[in-house]
Design a protein around this motif. Sequence first.
Motif, mmCIF file in Angstrom:
data_model
loop_
_atom_site.group_PDB
_atom_site.id
_atom_site.type_symbol
_atom_site.label_atom_id
_atom_site.label_comp_id
_atom_site.label_asym_id
_atom_site.label_seq_id
_atom_site.Cartn_x
_atom_site.Cartn_y
_atom_site.Cartn_z
ATOM 1 N N TYR A 469 -20.703 26.479 4.842
ATOM 2 C CA TYR A 469 -19.908 27.566 5.405
ATOM 3 C C TYR A 469 -20.083 27.738 6.910
ATOM 4 O O TYR A 469 -19.284 28.406 7.554
ATOM 5 C CB TYR A 469 -20.286 28.895 4.752
ATOM 6 C CG TYR A 469 -19.824 29.076 3.340
ATOM 7 C CD1 TYR A 469 -18.474 29.236 3.043
ATOM 8 C CD2 TYR A 469 -20.733 29.115 2.295
ATOM 9 C CE1 TYR A 469 -18.043 29.422 1.748
ATOM 10 C CE2 TYR A 469 -20.323 29.298 0.993
ATOM 11 C CZ TYR A 469 -18.973 29.449 0.716
ATOM 12 O OH TYR A 469 -18.557 29.631 -0.567
ATOM 13 N N ASN A 470 -21.186 27.228 7.482
ATOM 14 C CA ASN A 470 -21.447 27.514 8.893
ATOM 15 C C ASN A 470 -22.071 26.317 9.587
ATOM 16 O O ASN A 470 -22.433 25.319 8.953
ATOM 17 C CB ASN A 470 -22.345 28.754 9.031
ATOM 18 C CG ASN A 470 -23.645 28.591 8.275
ATOM 19 O OD1 ASN A 470 -24.407 27.668 8.538
ATOM 20 N ND2 ASN A 470 -23.899 29.473 7.314
ATOM 21 N N SER A 471 -22.188 26.427 10.893
ATOM 22 C CA SER A 471 -22.638 25.289 11.697
ATOM 23 C C SER A 471 -24.084 24.913 11.423
ATOM 24 O O SER A 471 -24.469 23.748 11.571
ATOM 25 C CB SER A 471 -22.455 25.604 13.189
ATOM 26 O OG SER A 471 -23.214 26.746 13.561
ATOM 27 N N TYR A 472 -24.903 25.884 10.997
ATOM 28 C CA TYR A 472 -26.303 25.571 10.695
ATOM 29 C C TYR A 472 -26.420 24.749 9.410
ATOM 30 O O TYR A 472 -27.214 23.818 9.315
ATOM 31 C CB TYR A 472 -27.126 26.856 10.587
ATOM 32 C CG TYR A 472 -27.365 27.534 11.915
ATOM 33 C CD1 TYR A 472 -28.360 27.089 12.778
ATOM 34 C CD2 TYR A 472 -26.581 28.614 12.315
ATOM 35 C CE1 TYR A 472 -28.581 27.701 14.004
ATOM 36 C CE2 TYR A 472 -26.785 29.232 13.536
ATOM 37 C CZ TYR A 472 -27.788 28.771 14.381
ATOM 38 O OH TYR A 472 -28.002 29.370 15.595
ATOM 39 N N LYS A 493 -11.333 29.502 6.281
ATOM 40 C CA LYS A 493 -10.021 29.626 6.901
ATOM 41 C C LYS A 493 -9.994 28.771 8.182
ATOM 42 O O LYS A 493 -11.025 28.356 8.695
ATOM 43 C CB LYS A 493 -9.716 31.089 7.243
ATOM 44 C CG LYS A 493 -9.864 32.041 6.066
ATOM 45 C CD LYS A 493 -8.926 31.702 4.930
ATOM 46 C CE LYS A 493 -9.083 32.689 3.780
ATOM 47 N NZ LYS A 493 -8.275 32.305 2.607
ATOM 48 N N GLU A 494 -8.779 28.540 8.678
ATOM 49 C CA GLU A 494 -8.627 27.664 9.833
ATOM 50 C C GLU A 494 -9.412 28.158 11.053
ATOM 51 O O GLU A 494 -10.063 27.384 11.745
ATOM 52 C CB GLU A 494 -7.136 27.523 10.188
ATOM 53 C CG GLU A 494 -6.358 26.626 9.246
ATOM 54 C CD GLU A 494 -5.948 27.330 7.967
ATOM 55 O OE1 GLU A 494 -6.407 28.476 7.751
ATOM 56 O OE2 GLU A 494 -5.173 26.767 7.191
ATOM 57 N N ASP A 495 -9.359 29.477 11.304
ATOM 58 C CA ASP A 495 -10.079 29.993 12.465
ATOM 59 C C ASP A 495 -11.591 29.885 12.277
ATOM 60 O O ASP A 495 -12.336 29.692 13.244
ATOM 61 C CB ASP A 495 -9.674 31.444 12.742
ATOM 62 C CG ASP A 495 -9.955 32.369 11.577
ATOM 63 O OD1 ASP A 495 -9.984 31.884 10.425
ATOM 64 O OD2 ASP A 495 -10.147 33.579 11.803
ATOM 65 N N GLN A 496 -12.042 29.985 11.027
ATOM 66 C CA GLN A 496 -13.476 29.845 10.750
ATOM 67 C C GLN A 496 -13.926 28.398 10.978
ATOM 68 O O GLN A 496 -15.035 28.161 11.478
ATOM 69 C CB GLN A 496 -13.776 30.284 9.315
ATOM 70 C CG GLN A 496 -13.550 31.762 9.072
ATOM 71 C CD GLN A 496 -13.692 32.133 7.607
ATOM 72 O OE1 GLN A 496 -13.219 31.428 6.712
ATOM 73 N NE2 GLN A 496 -14.350 33.255 7.351
ATOM 74 N N ILE A 497 -13.077 27.458 10.600
ATOM 75 C CA ILE A 497 -13.401 26.046 10.819
ATOM 76 C C ILE A 497 -13.520 25.761 12.316
ATOM 77 O O ILE A 497 -14.469 25.119 12.783
ATOM 78 C CB ILE A 497 -12.323 25.141 10.199
ATOM 79 C CG1 ILE A 497 -12.273 25.334 8.680
ATOM 80 C CG2 ILE A 497 -12.586 23.668 10.532
ATOM 81 C CD1 ILE A 497 -11.066 24.697 8.033
ATOM 82 N N HIS A 498 -12.546 26.252 13.056
ATOM 83 C CA HIS A 498 -12.565 26.038 14.512
ATOM 84 C C HIS A 498 -13.828 26.635 15.119
ATOM 85 O O HIS A 498 -14.500 26.005 15.958
ATOM 86 C CB HIS A 498 -11.311 26.656 15.135
ATOM 87 C CG HIS A 498 -11.161 26.361 16.590
ATOM 88 N ND1 HIS A 498 -11.787 27.110 17.567
ATOM 89 C CD2 HIS A 498 -10.478 25.385 17.240
ATOM 90 C CE1 HIS A 498 -11.491 26.616 18.747
ATOM 91 N NE2 HIS A 498 -10.695 25.572 18.589
ATOM 92 N N SER A 499 -14.169 27.852 14.721
ATOM 93 C CA SER A 499 -15.368 28.521 15.245
ATOM 94 C C SER A 499 -16.622 27.757 14.868
ATOM 95 O O SER A 499 -17.543 27.601 15.676
ATOM 96 C CB SER A 499 -15.432 29.950 14.714
ATOM 97 O OG SER A 499 -16.609 30.592 15.134
ATOM 98 N N LEU A 500 -16.668 27.261 13.628
ATOM 99 C CA LEU A 500 -17.828 26.506 13.149
ATOM 100 C C LEU A 500 -18.042 25.259 14.009
ATOM 101 O O LEU A 500 -19.156 24.994 14.495
ATOM 102 C CB LEU A 500 -17.605 26.130 11.682
ATOM 103 C CG LEU A 500 -18.708 25.401 10.905
ATOM 104 C CD1 LEU A 500 -18.493 25.606 9.405
ATOM 105 C CD2 LEU A 500 -18.749 23.913 11.189
#
Length: 579
Positions: A469-472, A493-500
């Motif tokens: 779910y996250n970059s870590y 979601k797409e914005d979450q992927i971009h943020s990740l």
Amino acid sequence: QMDVHYLSGIRHIHKEGAKRIVLARESSLELIQEACKEDIEIEVFAYGAICISYSGQCLISSVEKNRSANKGMCAQYCRMKYFKEDGSSFSEGDYILSPKDLNAIKQVPKLIDAGVSSLKIEGRMKSAEYVYLVTKSFREAIDAYYVGKEYQLSKQRNKELALLFNRGFSEGHLMHNSIKERMNPYRPNHRGIPVGKVISCNGNKVKVKLMDTLHQHDGLRILQEKEDIGLNASYMEKDGKYISVAKAHDIVTLRLKENERIEKDSIVLKTNDTYLVNQLKNDIQQGNRKVSIQMEYHASINQPLQLIVKDEEGHVVFVESDGICELAKTSPLNKEQLEESLLKIKDTIFHVSYIEGECGNIFLAKSIINKTRREALDSLLESRTRKRQRQRKLEYTFSLEKKERSLNKQLFGYFHNQPLPKNDYVLEETEIVDENNQCDNYENKIINEVGGLYGMHKACIAGMSLNIYNSYALAYVLSIAGIDGAILSSELKEDQIHSLLKSFEERYSFVPRSYMPIYGRRQLMIIKNGFLGVKMNKLRDLHGKIYDLEYNKNNVSIMESEVFHKVNVYCYGEYYLPR
């Protein structure tokens, strides 16, 4: 939600530095016994609601209601009605995905013998009375074990536990219960205990013949074929007179809401017992353990009253009174009177086990003594409840370098030329037990469970069911040698992927090789040992959606009703992602 129910997963978590692991709720006693031989503390779920799907592998709430169960927002789709493909009902009941609650109190001796470090009881969303009685029952069972006695829940205790909350009880996969033993397709909610049967209904008044005691204000549910009717026994009449309590075999009249009608012979359930709840509330209040404290005082002329209070855990406070002790002119304050005032702590959590001190020929107003005592106890309470300073945040960084593409061309082709391959099914515990503690070797594989991270890897991808779910989390799986890429959670979601990916790039100075599923039917649930006694190919929900059922050995998967399809993609760095 890490879905650990096999030794390789336990060994991986231990290797990474964990001190304790909570096994998935579908773990068997045999697996628990093997797990306890590993050099890590094992915690086991022993009481409360269980999921029908393997832990952490349920996507149906996220897909159908945009509420991720893995993020604590489960819409409980397993507690809803389901039908055959043609819309007809199952003979077993409408709620064929609804499991009973787990109750493993009889298995406490076997769990202790296995070597578990802790028993886990569901209670986060339950009442204080529920938590109190369930915990008390397990405490009694554990204590009985250590003094060599057999513990049996009394008939009354069983009844009380059922009244507080139950969907029916089973010992689940822990003791290999059958489908019939594990599932409750009749009703998905708290069913209490039977308290009576309807003998007639006239207008909004219903007569019930009782089979158990009923108190005024008890909560009731009258079972009906279409929709159950709930009511409160606030109005209760017997022989034309209002009553506050009725006993078994009594015939009582209850009042319904306007326009409600009840069928004769309907079963009446008691879902809340006011007498039991009030009794437990009182037990909780009266049963609070008093903290033993010691008092030392000094009362000298022209000096403030000095009071030292210490508890059994080593907390110590020192308080001086606002006023000073004056020379007594007529009636001095003797030692007994001073101690009587200091011992007025009945309404606190403290109990004075020892008091001693010096008291000269003094006078001091009782109000000052009382204030000094209160200040001392308040200070001690603050000292006891002050949050302990947490250990500093541990360093959690990886030194990552961009990995060269070493993926097998055939495997990598899946992501460009054809639909994403299905996740591997959750492995059986019996297939994972490895007496020689040998690591598996994985090459050109998609790793879909935590146990698959334990071993040697070459040209592998971390799979979608690892719930990245996250970059870590992404950085962690990529830090494992031989894992060259990762499939992100399809719940993102797409914005979450971009943020990740942006966060990852800022931290590690490169864009990770990551993927998203863009086409196919996802496994919404993976169910151990099935949920029906017969094999079905499809399932229909209340909204008419059809779900395919797929079988693999002892597991059945509920597949997504519609094709998961994301047409537009955008490129972040050099990797394609949905847009």
